[in-house]
Write an enzyme that holds these catalytic residues in place. Structure first.
Site: not given
Ligand code: FUB
Length: 330
Positions: A16, A232
């Site tokens: 991320d 996301e």
């Molecule tokens: O790292 C945890 C979660 O996985 C993140 O918040 C999302 O974007 C995905 O990458």
């Protein structure tokens, strides 16, 4: 399947990545993945991170410095677990702010802020989460007038589908997990945005929904359009007056982008920046440094495909002649 450059660091797992240039140095704010015995589930419980490290380099390809622990979950009063994807910005006060999600003591994801006099931290967390914040993956964007916007949200494990108003007033626990709208003509859930207050402790305005429009209809992308709908990993950058909003499509594993002429959108879908990588999640940031454009992202090469043990990489992007982003050198 996309392959690119080697992992930025190999002695810890990182994911991320949110990259920014501060004082002409590239700083990367990643999640710090760790091994856990927690079984994979669609709520993302296996992403059980407890701290953040900040990475930096003087240029892409240069030596990468791991600045060590910048913030620990045990130091955040309001948080119980799961320090997920963070971001950072420099405020008008000269301080650096880390913006991060975590579950509160009721198991609900919230967004928090922590500050430091140095871009690499260590960061001191504020005592409470940002009031009225919810869901995950905050990305901060500082516009030319110094206003700071926070883009956020994530469906399934990120809980965005648990709120049935733009401002997230009521949490519906029955929708937690891999739920999202579906059906003919049903619009997809929208990412959210709010401007931060000048003292960087609260939202200065009600949270708004960010529309992502399909170019062929001019209407919001539909919930069943999993190749293009928001899942996301929000990111916002600006070039030549155009606002670029990029995001992950989740279960179809693309990084997609859309453009608009305001930080609040609406944004019109333009295409993909990254094809599926090794591992389930995909998450990125885009930063310009010394007139070159970089996509920081992650995959699971180091762990040989363990989805919760990721590593950050970087590859180059370019602008095309109509302001589109292209993934091959023109
Ligand atoms: O790292 C945890 C979660 O996985 C993140 O918040 C999302 O974007 C995905 O990458």
């Amino acid at each position: 399947m996309t392959t690119s450059t080697p992992p930025l660091v190999t002695d810890i797992f990182t994911a991320d990545p949110s990259a920014h240039v501060f004082n002409n140095r590239i700083y990367v704010y990643p999640s710090h993945d760790r091994e856990t015995p927690i079984k994979f589930n669609d709520k993302g419980d296996q992403y059980d991170m407890v701290d953040y490290h900040v990475l930096s380099m003087d240029r892409v390809g240069g030596e990468v410095t791991d600045h060590g622990v910048a913030l620990k979950v045990e130091d955040v009063q309001w948080a119980s677990k799961q320090l997920w994807a963070p971001d950072a910005f420099q405020g008008k006060d000269g301080l650096y702010y880390l913006c991060f999600p975590a579950r509160d003591h009721d198991g609900i994801f919230r967004l928090g802020l922590a500050s430091s006099s140095k871009p690499e931290g260590p960061f001191t967390p504020q005592p409470s989460y940002i009031p009225k914040s919810f869901s995950i993956d905050p990305a901060s964007f500082v516009d030319d007038d110094g206003s700071v916007y926070v883009y956020f949200g994530g469906i399934w494990g990120g809980q965005l589908q648990c709120y049935n108003t733009p401002t997230g007033d009521h949490f519906d626990a029955s929708q937690d997990g891999p739920h999202e709208p579906t059906g003919s003509g049903v619009p997809a859930l929208c990412p959210r945005v709010a401007r931060l207050s000048d003292d960087y402790t609260s939202f200065a305005e009600p949270v708004r929904e960010l529309q992502i429009l399909a170019p062929e209809t001019g209407k919001p992308i539909l919930a069943d359009d999993h190749d293009r709908r928001f899942f996301e990993a929000s990111w916002l950058h600006k070039k030549n007056g155009v606002y670029y909003f990029s995001y992950s499509t989740g279960d179809t594993h693309y990084i997609a982008y859309a453009t608009g002429d305001s930080p609040y959108g609406p944004f019109t879908y333009r295409g993909r920046l990254l094809e599926p990588v090794v591992g389930w999640t995909t998450h990125h940031s885009i930063v310009e440094h010394e007139e070159r454009l970089w996509l920081f992202h992650h995959d699971c090469e180091l762990s040989k495909g363990e989805s919760h043990l990721r590593n950050v990489k970087v590859k180059e992007l370019w602008y095309g002649k109509d302001g589109e982003i292209v993934t091959e050198k023109p």
